[in-house]
Design a protein around this motif. Structure first.
Motif, short mmCIF file in Angstrom:
data_model
loop_
_atom_site.label_atom_id
_atom_site.label_comp_id
_atom_site.label_asym_id
_atom_site.label_seq_id
_atom_site.Cartn_x
_atom_site.Cartn_y
_atom_site.Cartn_z
N SER A 123 -113.91 -25.08 -22.72
CA SER A 123 -113.41 -25.06 -21.34
C SER A 123 -112.21 -24.14 -21.20
O SER A 123 -111.57 -23.78 -22.19
N GLY A 142 -115.62 -25.42 -17.04
CA GLY A 142 -115.92 -26.44 -18.03
C GLY A 142 -115.49 -27.81 -17.56
O GLY A 142 -115.76 -28.22 -16.43
N GLU A 143 -114.76 -28.54 -18.43
CA GLU A 143 -114.39 -29.92 -18.13
C GLU A 143 -112.94 -30.19 -18.51
O GLU A 143 -112.46 -29.72 -19.54
N LYS A 173 -115.92 -31.92 -14.11
CA LYS A 173 -116.84 -31.26 -15.04
C LYS A 173 -117.74 -30.33 -14.25
O LYS A 173 -118.44 -30.75 -13.32
N ARG A 175 -120.50 -27.63 -15.35
CA ARG A 175 -121.30 -27.00 -16.40
C ARG A 175 -122.63 -26.55 -15.80
O ARG A 175 -123.35 -27.36 -15.22
#
Length: 299
Positions: A123, A142-143, A173, A175
């Motif tokens: 991330s 990302g997260e 999150k 993704r």
């Protein structure tokens, strides 16, 4: 010393054609040119030539005074040095900051207002330090888990959507085509396309391929903060992508069953157990072909 004299002569436009060509070919020329550009406006004001000439002629003649060359360029070199320090400081303050977490790692850091951030594996976050207190905005790939200090509006921008909060704890999150937001404390506003949702303590929302999916929150903070990988109705390829990030490995999958969904947890610090759970769930056999590569085959 020779380099300093060339710099002084260049600043005073006293270089010969050969010296000028050599100086412009030096690796530092571009930097000197920028500094000269920013200092070009610093010039002396106009003066009365006739008044100055009369004043000189009225004084007694004195022996000519020779001023060494170094006394001419030293003050200017010092000024350039101070200006360069200022430019360096400004670059550190105004250039966007980047924090990353490589595969297999997590990164924890604090923002200028002491808000706390933990990045999950694979991330990245970008933000600006200057004027942060009045513009708390960052970009996430990302997260990440956030514990936001009280203050003005706090925004987390991702390529899939935006989260806006004022003093809270939450997880974001983003993704591929999935966007998840979980609120652990306070309130968060989630924007996804034309949809806007307000989440409060214990609520969450997920969007996947443009569709909203209901989620439940069963913990006080993200499971990945406690070295567990949590999945809720995930397909096997998404599951393996997360395992690759957490363990910094490469996984090849040789199976036709990529539709079955998985709900459960995998350890983030015990690869053998994680592989065993995946193998049992999907009736696969895991082969370690190297320290960082796994192949799943159908049994």
């Amino acid at each position: 010393m020779k380099k300093n004299r060339l710099l002084a002569k260049w600043l005073n436009d006293d270089l010969s054609p050969d010296e000028l060509a050599a100086f412009e070919a030096s690796p530092d020329f571009e930097k000197y040119q920028k500094i000269k550009k920013y200092t070009a406006h610093l010039d002396a004001g106009d003066f009365d030539e006739n008044s100055m000439l009369s004043n000189i002629l009225s004084q007694k003649k004195a022996a000519p005074k020779v001023v060494p060359l170094y006394k001419k360029w030293v003050p200017r070199a010092v000024a350039i040095f101070v200006l360069a320090l200022g430019i360096t400081f400004a670059m550190k303050v105004f250039i966007p900051q980047t924090e990353t977490a490589d595969f297999g790692k997590k990164t924890a850091f604090s923002l200028p207002d002491n808000s706390e951030v933990v990045l999950n594996s694979g991330s990245e976050i970008n933000y600006k330090k200057w004027n942060w207190d009045s513009n708390r905005h960052l970009e996430l790939k990302g997260e990440a888990y956030f514990k936001v200090a009280k203050g003005r509006k706090f925004e987390v921008q991702t390529r899939l959507g935006k989260v806006t909060v004022i003093g809270t704890q939450f997880n974001v999150k983003a993704r591929k085509n999935r966007f998840d937001v979980v609120c652990y404390e306070g309130r968060v506003k989630v924007n996804y396309g034309k949809t806007e949702i307000l989440l409060t303590h214990g609520q969450s929302v997920r969007f996947e391929n443009g569709k909203q999916i209901k989620m439940t929150v069963s913990s006080l903070q993200p499971e990945w903060m406690n070295d567990q990988i949590c999945f809720y109705k995930e397909n096997i390829r998404t599951l393996l992508d997360e395992v690759e990030r957490q363990y910094n490995i490469k996984i090849d999958l040789n199976t036709k069953d990529t539709i079955s969904l998985f709900t459960g947890k995998l350890p983030a610090k015990d690869l053998n157990t994680a592989l065993q759970i995946i193998s049992t769930t999907y009736h696969l056999e895991a082969r370690k072909v190297s320290n960082n590569k796994i192949i799943f085959d159908e049994k």
